[in-house]
Design a protein around this motif. Structure first.
Motif, PDB file in Angstrom:
ATOM      1  N   ASP A   1       0.867  -1.172   0.000  1.00 35.70           N
ATOM      2  CA  ASP A   1       0.000   0.000   0.000  1.00 35.70           C
ATOM      3  C   ASP A   1       0.908   1.228   0.000  1.00 35.70           C
ATOM      4  O   ASP A   1       1.412   1.647   1.041  1.00 35.70           O
ATOM      5  CB  ASP A   1      -0.903  -0.009   1.233  1.00 35.70           C
TER       6      ASP A   1
ATOM      7  N   GLU B   1      -0.010   4.199   2.292  1.00 38.88           N
ATOM      8  CA  GLU B   1       0.311   3.932   3.693  1.00 38.88           C
ATOM      9  C   GLU B   1       1.818   4.030   3.931  1.00 38.88           C
ATOM     10  O   GLU B   1       2.265   4.598   4.931  1.00 38.88           O
ATOM     11  CB  GLU B   1      -0.182   2.530   4.061  1.00 38.88           C
TER      12      GLU B   1
ATOM     13  N   GLN C   1       0.468  -3.251  -6.391  1.00 33.16           N
ATOM     14  CA  GLN C   1      -0.027  -2.101  -5.644  1.00 33.16           C
ATOM     15  C   GLN C   1      -1.331  -2.523  -4.968  1.00 33.16           C
ATOM     16  O   GLN C   1      -2.178  -3.156  -5.576  1.00 33.16           O
ATOM     17  CB  GLN C   1      -0.244  -0.929  -6.597  1.00 33.16           C
ATOM     18  N   ARG C   2      -1.509  -2.143  -3.710  1.00 33.16           N
ATOM     19  CA  ARG C   2      -2.679  -2.571  -2.935  1.00 33.16           C
ATOM     20  C   ARG C   2      -3.985  -2.164  -3.603  1.00 33.16           C
ATOM     21  O   ARG C   2      -4.963  -2.897  -3.577  1.00 33.16           O
ATOM     22  CB  ARG C   2      -2.605  -1.988  -1.507  1.00 33.16           C
TER      23      ARG C   2
ATOM     24  N   ASP D   1       0.648  -8.670   2.696  1.00 30.72           N
ATOM     25  CA  ASP D   1       0.885  -7.226   2.629  1.00 30.72           C
ATOM     26  C   ASP D   1       2.240  -6.925   3.266  1.00 30.72           C
ATOM     27  O   ASP D   1       2.440  -7.125   4.460  1.00 30.72           O
ATOM     28  CB  ASP D   1      -0.221  -6.475   3.369  1.00 30.72           C
TER      29      ASP D   1
ATOM     30  N   SER E   1       3.733  -3.916   3.288  1.00 33.85           N
ATOM     31  CA  SER E   1       3.875  -2.470   3.505  1.00 33.85           C
ATOM     32  C   SER E   1       4.650  -2.160   4.775  1.00 33.85           C
ATOM     33  O   SER E   1       5.538  -1.302   4.778  1.00 33.85           O
ATOM     34  CB  SER E   1       2.498  -1.800   3.572  1.00 33.85           C
TER      35      SER E   1
END
Length: 168
Positions: A30, A33, A143-144, A155, A157
């Motif tokens: 993300d 984020e 990409q999220r 994930d 991130s």
């Protein structure tokens, strides 16, 4: 009928097996984020404020001067002669045009520099993502926003933010 169903199942199994064997290890990031949580973002903000602080102060002073002239016109307009009113209006117009010119130039310069700094940071983020992907043997990192559903463990991130925070 039973033979047809069996053949269909066998055919499906023959095609599905190679597809399952080539299942890819995927991860998502993300980016929004990541950028929000980076400590470098605050450093960039501080350096840009320092770089453009004098120009911002100058534009703010011009804005205050314009406000003061408008107040003077409203307060003393009835007592001023025509030549004084004309001089005040010219002064206001001159200040307004200078304010617009300097304000627009400042906005453009700040936007350009902010873009440059974000691009530098994006390069760093991309390198870290590539490093994590290589290290953890991900076949693809998405990409999220492009993914409807993802398991939380896919994930990465937080790993990206952690790696960039260590490397400040």
């Amino acid at each position: 009928m039973k033979k047809m169903v069996n053949r269909a199942l066998i055919t499906l199994a023959l095609f599905a097996t190679p597809m399952l064997a080539q299942a890819e290890k995927l991860a998502v990031v993300d980016m929004g984020e990541v950028f929000e949580q980076l400590p470098q973002r605050e450093q960039i903000s501080k350096s840009l404020k320092a770089e453009f602080g004098d120009r911002v102060a100058e534009v703010q002073k011009m804005q205050a001067d314009m406000r003061a002239l408008v107040e003077k016109q409203q307060r003393d307009g009835a007592l001023m002669s025509d030549s004084q009113k004309t001089e005040l209006v010219r002064k206001m117009e001159s200040l307004k045009s200078e304010f617009q010119l300097k304000g627009k130039a400042l906005d453009e310069d700040m936007r350009r520099r902010q873009g440059e700094e974000q691009n530098k940071l994006l390069v760093q983020v991309q390198k870290v993502i590539n490093t994590i992907a290589d290290k953890e043997k991900y076949d693809m990192v998405l990409q999220r926003g492009a993914v409807i559903f993802v398991k939380p463990e896919a994930d990465i991130s937080s790993k990206v933010v952690e790696a960039l925070s260590k490397g400040k």
